[in-house]
Design an enzyme around this catalytic site. Structure first.
Site, mmCIF file in Angstrom:
data_model
loop_
_atom_site.group_PDB
_atom_site.id
_atom_site.type_symbol
_atom_site.label_atom_id
_atom_site.label_comp_id
_atom_site.label_asym_id
_atom_site.label_seq_id
_atom_site.Cartn_x
_atom_site.Cartn_y
_atom_site.Cartn_z
ATOM 1 N N ASP A 14 0.820 -1.215 0.000
ATOM 2 C CA ASP A 14 0.000 0.000 0.000
ATOM 3 C C ASP A 14 0.852 1.262 0.000
ATOM 4 O O ASP A 14 0.686 2.154 -0.846
ATOM 5 C CB ASP A 14 -0.933 0.018 1.211
ATOM 6 C CG ASP A 14 -2.069 -0.990 1.090
ATOM 7 O OD1 ASP A 14 -2.325 -1.460 -0.027
ATOM 8 O OD2 ASP A 14 -2.685 -1.308 2.121
ATOM 9 N N ARG A 94 -0.372 2.875 17.358
ATOM 10 C CA ARG A 94 -0.802 3.923 16.440
ATOM 11 C C ARG A 94 -0.688 5.340 17.001
ATOM 12 O O ARG A 94 -0.272 6.261 16.282
ATOM 13 C CB ARG A 94 -2.228 3.656 15.953
ATOM 14 C CG ARG A 94 -2.407 2.402 15.092
ATOM 15 C CD ARG A 94 -1.277 2.215 14.123
ATOM 16 N NE ARG A 94 -1.549 1.173 13.137
ATOM 17 C CZ ARG A 94 -0.629 0.374 12.631
ATOM 18 N NH1 ARG A 94 0.628 0.478 13.046
ATOM 19 N NH2 ARG A 94 -0.926 -0.530 11.730
ATOM 20 N N ASP A 123 -7.426 1.618 11.826
ATOM 21 C CA ASP A 123 -6.204 2.414 11.872
ATOM 22 C C ASP A 123 -6.392 3.823 11.328
ATOM 23 O O ASP A 123 -5.738 4.769 11.776
ATOM 24 C CB ASP A 123 -5.071 1.706 11.122
ATOM 25 C CG ASP A 123 -4.455 0.592 11.942
ATOM 26 O OD1 ASP A 123 -4.654 0.586 13.172
ATOM 27 O OD2 ASP A 123 -3.776 -0.283 11.364
ATOM 28 N N SER A 177 -2.223 -9.988 5.255
ATOM 29 C CA SER A 177 -2.038 -8.607 5.683
ATOM 30 C C SER A 177 -1.597 -8.667 7.137
ATOM 31 O O SER A 177 -2.314 -9.189 7.995
ATOM 32 C CB SER A 177 -3.353 -7.833 5.555
ATOM 33 O OG SER A 177 -3.217 -6.539 6.098
#
Length: 406
Positions: A14, A94, A123, A177
């Site tokens: 990505d 995060r 996220d 993933s």
């Protein structure tokens, strides 16, 4: 001069595709930032990949100790577990990543931050709430939500990269993933997308093995805590990050901390994933075992509620909020006397208690023993039960009198 944008960069498919996409659609000077929370070998070759793909610069910021001390430990001390299973591995990282992205943006004079989180996941919320709380003036570009983003699959991203002269070792249909840091690794995609399928653990696991394949022998360990924080493993003083590393190796080898979850995302959908958290699972169990000796009943009960509340706060990306700070402050007060030593045995996916001691233990052998001691008179229980059950008795008498009148 072109405006600068900071891209949260992992080196995965990505974020690799996003670099030429940003240059092509916005004409930004793209500066990549990889925040190292313990991704290990995933960082190999990252700089060459970023620069060859069109970035002007790559930051690799090692924040492992900060992550362990300031983000993981508040959650361990709280016993924060989302939906009784998820130990918040991605969720805790995060806000720290968002904080570092903002710091790099300020240093570079950037006007925007970009992330590659999808429009279906959690996220995007965690990154953006963190950035908004710390730098409300910065523009946020969420590539997957942009009208200019036309790719809808891994295959299309790979084709896009190849069309821009970028050949990468990514396969459209043979890789999970994943998100990895020192606390855990998560796996989504492939056979896991159908909850009816069993995980292909032989193909999937990274940090350890299954309980069935773990050694047929117990591994004994001793963890030492001071004020709720682990300070030593098997008598050897270590940083929190070093203890987690060691526990990851021990837990992984013994099949500890593998969880298959269908969780409720913040955006409203259910998702299925497998999490490996070997060291974290051991650390949480040891901490809880020590608290059993030290916390009084009322505090223990309230702390469970606060732990669940903190888990939701962290999962929802609300780390930089007054509520999170207040809950953490409460938790810190409860940890003042959580000091002692915990012994455990690891065996084929199990964590087995092997003894706990603390100078602040509230366990009193004289009270707990079946032998009558000076601190407890069995006759006192009669009066206590009378008062403790008085409201129930009064209600029963009233209901009986109403019944008798009919």
């Amino acid at each position: 001069m072109k405006e600068k944008i900071i891209l949260a960069y992992s080196g995965g498919l990505d974020t690799t595709a996003i670099i030429p996409w940003l240059k092509e659609n916005f004409d930004y000077d793209v500066i990549c930032a990889c925040i190292d929370c313990g991704q290990a070998e995933e960082l190999d070759g990252l700089e060459e990949r970023a620069l060859s793909t069109g970035a002007s610069k790559l930051y690799i910021e090692n924040v492992i100790d900060e992550f362990c001390d300031d983000y993981i430990m508040p959650c361990v001390k709280a016993g924060a577990v989302y939906e009784n299973k998820y130990l918040l591995g991605t969720s805790m990282a995060r806000p720290l990543i968002a904080k570092k992205l903002v710091e790099i943006a300020r240093k570079e004079g950037a006007t925007a931050i970009c992330h590659g989180a999808t429009g279906k996941g959690n996220d995007q919320i965690r990154f953006e709430l963190g950035i908004k709380a710390l730098a409300p003036d910065l523009k946020i570009i969420a590539a997957w939500r942009s009208d200019k983003w036309t790719m809808s699959s891994r295959r299309e991203e790979i084709d896009y990269c190849r069309a821009h002269g970028i050949n990468l070792p990514f396969s459209a249909d043979t890789s999970y993933s994943r998100d990895r840091n020192i606390w855990h690794i998560s796996h989504e995609g492939l056979e896991l997308e159908d909850p009816a399928n069993a995980p292909e653990y032989d193909h999937l696991l990274v940090l350890g093995t299954t309980p069935a394949k773990a050694p047929d022998k117990e591994t004994e360990i001793t963890l030492t805590f001071e004020k709720g924080v682990p300070t030593a493993l098997d008598g050897k003083k270590m940083k929190v990050s070093e203890i987690i590393d060691k526990l990851n190796a021990l837990g992984g080898a013994n099949g500890i901390g593998i969880v298959d979850i269908v969780e409720n995302r913040v955006v409203g959908m259910k998702s299925r994933g497998v999490y490996e958290t070997p060291g974290g699972t051991i650390l949480m169990a040891a901490h809880e075992q020590l608290e059993e000796l030290i916390l009084d009943r009322e505090t223990f009960e309230m702390k469970k509620d606060m732990g669940n509340k903190l888990a939701s706060i962290v999962y929802e990306g609300k780390w930089f909020t007054p509520l999170r700070e207040a809950v953490s402050a409460f938790i810190d007060v409860t940890q003042e006397y959580v000091t002692g030593e915990v012994k455990l045995k690891l065996y084929k996916g199990n964590i087995i208690k092997a003894g706990t001691k603390s100078p602040y233990s509230l366990y009193n052998e004289s009270l707990a023993s079946f032998t009558t001691g000076d601190l407890y008179d069995h006759h006192d229980a009669g009066g206590f039960i009378t008062l403790f059950g008085l409201s129930s008795k009064v209600r029963a008498i009233k209901m009986q009198s109403i019944k008798d009148k009919k």
